[in-house]
Design a protein around this motif. Structure first.
Motif, PDB file in Angstrom:
ATOM      1  N   SER A  46      38.415  24.771 -53.265  1.00  0.00           N
ATOM      2  CA  SER A  46      38.636  25.960 -52.302  1.00  0.00           C
ATOM      3  C   SER A  46      37.166  26.547 -51.621  1.00  0.00           C
ATOM      4  N   VAL A  47      36.285  26.516 -52.656  1.00  0.00           N
ATOM      5  CA  VAL A  47      35.045  26.816 -52.261  1.00  0.00           C
ATOM      6  C   VAL A  47      34.286  25.941 -51.311  1.00  0.00           C
ATOM      7  N   HIS A  48      34.330  24.644 -51.634  1.00  0.00           N
ATOM      8  CA  HIS A  48      33.832  23.612 -50.757  1.00  0.00           C
ATOM      9  C   HIS A  48      34.539  23.904 -49.306  1.00  0.00           C
ATOM     10  N   ALA A  49      35.979  23.873 -49.278  1.00  0.00           N
ATOM     11  CA  ALA A  49      36.513  24.275 -47.770  1.00  0.00           C
ATOM     12  C   ALA A  49      36.041  25.340 -47.186  1.00  0.00           C
ATOM     13  N   ALA A  50      35.862  26.641 -47.997  1.00  0.00           N
ATOM     14  CA  ALA A  50      35.305  27.736 -47.316  1.00  0.00           C
ATOM     15  C   ALA A  50      33.895  27.672 -46.840  1.00  0.00           C
ATOM     16  N   GLU A  51      33.089  26.904 -47.438  1.00  0.00           N
ATOM     17  CA  GLU A  51      31.706  26.592 -47.124  1.00  0.00           C
ATOM     18  C   GLU A  51      31.535  25.705 -45.869  1.00  0.00           C
ATOM     19  N   ALA A  52      32.571  24.809 -45.814  1.00  0.00           N
ATOM     20  CA  ALA A  52      32.541  23.951 -44.478  1.00  0.00           C
ATOM     21  C   ALA A  52      33.073  24.641 -43.393  1.00  0.00           C
ATOM     22  N   LYS A  53      33.697  25.645 -43.537  1.00  0.00           N
ATOM     23  CA  LYS A  53      34.477  26.195 -42.201  1.00  0.00           C
ATOM     24  C   LYS A  53      33.374  26.936 -41.455  1.00  0.00           C
ATOM     25  N   VAL A  54      33.367  26.716 -40.245  1.00  0.00           N
ATOM     26  CA  VAL A  54      32.631  27.542 -39.021  1.00  0.00           C
ATOM     27  C   VAL A  54      33.576  28.820 -38.572  1.00  0.00           C
ATOM     28  N   ARG A  55      32.890  29.996 -38.897  1.00  0.00           N
ATOM     29  CA  ARG A  55      33.871  31.046 -38.529  1.00  0.00           C
ATOM     30  C   ARG A  55      33.461  31.669 -37.191  1.00  0.00           C
ATOM     31  N   THR A  56      34.269  32.084 -36.572  1.00  0.00           N
ATOM     32  CA  THR A  56      33.964  32.636 -35.193  1.00  0.00           C
ATOM     33  C   THR A  56      34.489  34.100 -35.239  1.00  0.00           C
ATOM     34  N   VAL A  57      34.767  34.749 -36.263  1.00  0.00           N
ATOM     35  CA  VAL A  57      35.129  36.220 -36.120  1.00  0.00           C
ATOM     36  C   VAL A  57      33.930  36.980 -36.019  1.00  0.00           C
ATOM     37  N   ARG A  58      33.985  38.020 -35.677  1.00  0.00           N
ATOM     38  CA  ARG A  58      32.912  38.925 -35.295  1.00  0.00           C
ATOM     39  C   ARG A  58      32.318  39.574 -36.786  1.00  0.00           C
ATOM     40  N   TRP A  59      30.966  39.563 -37.027  1.00  0.00           N
ATOM     41  CA  TRP A  59      30.434  39.915 -38.333  1.00  0.00           C
ATOM     42  C   TRP A  59      30.692  41.331 -38.629  1.00  0.00           C
ATOM     43  N   ASP A  60      31.101  41.381 -39.935  1.00  0.00           N
ATOM     44  CA  ASP A  60      31.308  42.516 -40.399  1.00  0.00           C
ATOM     45  C   ASP A  60      30.958  42.704 -41.871  1.00  0.00           C
ATOM     46  N   PRO A  61      29.902  43.683 -42.025  1.00  0.00           N
ATOM     47  CA  PRO A  61      29.668  45.171 -41.318  1.00  0.00           C
ATOM     48  C   PRO A  61      28.670  44.561 -40.130  1.00  0.00           C
ATOM     49  N   PRO A  62      28.873  45.303 -39.178  1.00  0.00           N
ATOM     50  CA  PRO A  62      27.833  44.956 -38.072  1.00  0.00           C
ATOM     51  C   PRO A  62      26.529  45.481 -38.402  1.00  0.00           C
ATOM     52  N   GLU A  63      26.324  46.509 -39.358  1.00  0.00           N
ATOM     53  CA  GLU A  63      25.130  46.960 -39.827  1.00  0.00           C
ATOM     54  C   GLU A  63      24.009  45.794 -40.355  1.00  0.00           C
ATOM     55  N   ASP A  64      24.569  44.685 -40.881  1.00  0.00           N
ATOM     56  CA  ASP A  64      23.842  43.680 -41.380  1.00  0.00           C
ATOM     57  C   ASP A  64      23.202  43.083 -40.089  1.00  0.00           C
ATOM     58  N   LEU A  65      23.770  43.025 -39.053  1.00  0.00           N
ATOM     59  CA  LEU A  65      23.096  42.366 -37.898  1.00  0.00           C
ATOM     60  C   LEU A  65      22.918  43.591 -36.553  1.00  0.00           C
ATOM     61  N   PRO A  66      21.905  44.420 -36.658  1.00  0.00           N
ATOM     62  CA  PRO A  66      21.740  45.479 -35.820  1.00  0.00           C
ATOM     63  C   PRO A  66      21.495  45.213 -34.424  1.00  0.00           C
ATOM     64  N   GLY A  67      21.811  45.917 -33.412  1.00  0.00           N
ATOM     65  CA  GLY A  67      21.330  45.778 -31.986  1.00  0.00           C
ATOM     66  C   GLY A  67      21.927  44.585 -31.257  1.00  0.00           C
ATOM     67  N   LEU A  68      23.018  43.969 -31.735  1.00  0.00           N
ATOM     68  CA  LEU A  68      23.294  42.883 -31.014  1.00  0.00           C
ATOM     69  C   LEU A  68      24.296  43.203 -29.824  1.00  0.00           C
ATOM     70  N   GLY A  69      24.507  44.348 -29.767  1.00  0.00           N
ATOM     71  CA  GLY A  69      25.533  44.455 -28.543  1.00  0.00           C
ATOM     72  C   GLY A  69      26.997  44.131 -28.739  1.00  0.00           C
ATOM     73  N   ASP A  70      27.492  43.692 -27.610  1.00  0.00           N
ATOM     74  CA  ASP A  70      28.910  43.191 -27.592  1.00  0.00           C
ATOM     75  C   ASP A  70      28.842  41.753 -27.320  1.00  0.00           C
ATOM     76  N   TYR A  71      28.244  40.902 -28.141  1.00  0.00           N
ATOM     77  CA  TYR A  71      28.101  39.605 -28.169  1.00  0.00           C
ATOM     78  C   TYR A  71      29.208  38.824 -27.755  1.00  0.00           C
ATOM     79  N   PRO A  72      29.265  38.056 -26.863  1.00  0.00           N
ATOM     80  CA  PRO A  72      30.638  37.047 -26.576  1.00  0.00           C
ATOM     81  C   PRO A  72      30.850  36.004 -27.568  1.00  0.00           C
ATOM     82  N   GLU A  73      29.867  35.633 -28.467  1.00  0.00           N
ATOM     83  CA  GLU A  73      30.286  34.444 -29.135  1.00  0.00           C
ATOM     84  C   GLU A  73      29.306  34.620 -30.442  1.00  0.00           C
ATOM     85  N   ILE A  74      30.118  34.129 -31.472  1.00  0.00           N
ATOM     86  CA  ILE A  74      29.254  33.960 -32.893  1.00  0.00           C
ATOM     87  C   ILE A  74      29.928  32.805 -33.814  1.00  0.00           C
ATOM     88  N   HIS A  75      29.143  32.056 -34.278  1.00  0.00           N
ATOM     89  CA  HIS A  75      29.486  30.938 -35.246  1.00  0.00           C
ATOM     90  C   HIS A  75      28.714  31.159 -36.597  1.00  0.00           C
TER      91      HIS A  75
END
Length: 184
Positions: A46-75
């Motif tokens: 389960s851990v290996h599968a989670a680590e291999a997955k490339v996620r595209t959901v918005r980063w939460d909490p956004p405070e970890d990455l300040p000032g990015l605005g309304d970005y169109p894409e994340i991986h």
């Protein structure tokens, strides 16, 4: 008249008794926890599968990455820094990496606001965890610009609030931000 043992002998005896009690508690913990190989294998898969997955959901909490605005894409991806399948109590720290596609105006604003400078001028010894854009995990490299011109900002890395250590590299021309986060 009652004779008492000398103080050093009493301290030594108490220390040995305490050591035996601690060792007994630890041994009892190992016996109680056990080690089911099938359960451990399932957890590791389960851990290996989670680590291999490339996620595209918005980063939460956004405070970890300040000032990015309304970005169109994340991986982004995550990796366990320890063994989350361990039977020993305690938290597991995680490392995260990602590539964010920014809007052009947000990339320019970010560069000015946090005084990003050319990566070549950065003292690499000062970067935490020996981080560089070349350290991006293989599954994320397809999302990097083909000929990046990386910038770096110490003030961005140290901006509060963040529950994680942060290192970021920005390419204004390609509107790309690479981030590396590690749990404290």
């Amino acid at each position: 008249m009652k004779m008492r043992p000398p103080l050093p002998v009493a301290i030594l005896g108490a220390s040995i008794a305490m050591l035996l009690a601690v060792v007994g508690c630890v041994a009892a913990g190992f016996v109680l926890v056990g080690d089911d190989p099938a359960e451990t294998r399932t957890c590791q898969e389960s851990v290996h599968a989670a680590e291999a997955k490339v996620r595209t959901v918005r980063w939460d909490p956004p405070e970890d990455l300040p000032g990015l605005g309304d970005y169109p894409e994340i991986h982004w991806q995550l990796r366990a820094s320890g063994n989350p399948c361990s039977r020993m109590p305690g938290p597991t720290d995680w490392a995260y990496q990602g590539v964010v596609k920014l809007r052009p105006e947000d990339a320019r604003t970010l560069a000015k606001r946090y005084d990003f400078v050319p990566y070549e001028s950065v003292d690499l010894e000062a970067l935490p965890h020996d981080s560089s854009p070349a350290d991006v995990w293989p599954a994320l490299t397809p999302f990097l610009p083909s000929r990046p011109r990386w910038l770096h900002s110490r003030s961005y890395n140290e901006t509060d609030p963040s529950t994680r250590w942060r290192v970021a590299f920005l390419d204004v021309e390609h509107q790309a931000l690479v981030f590396m986060l590690n749990d404290h």
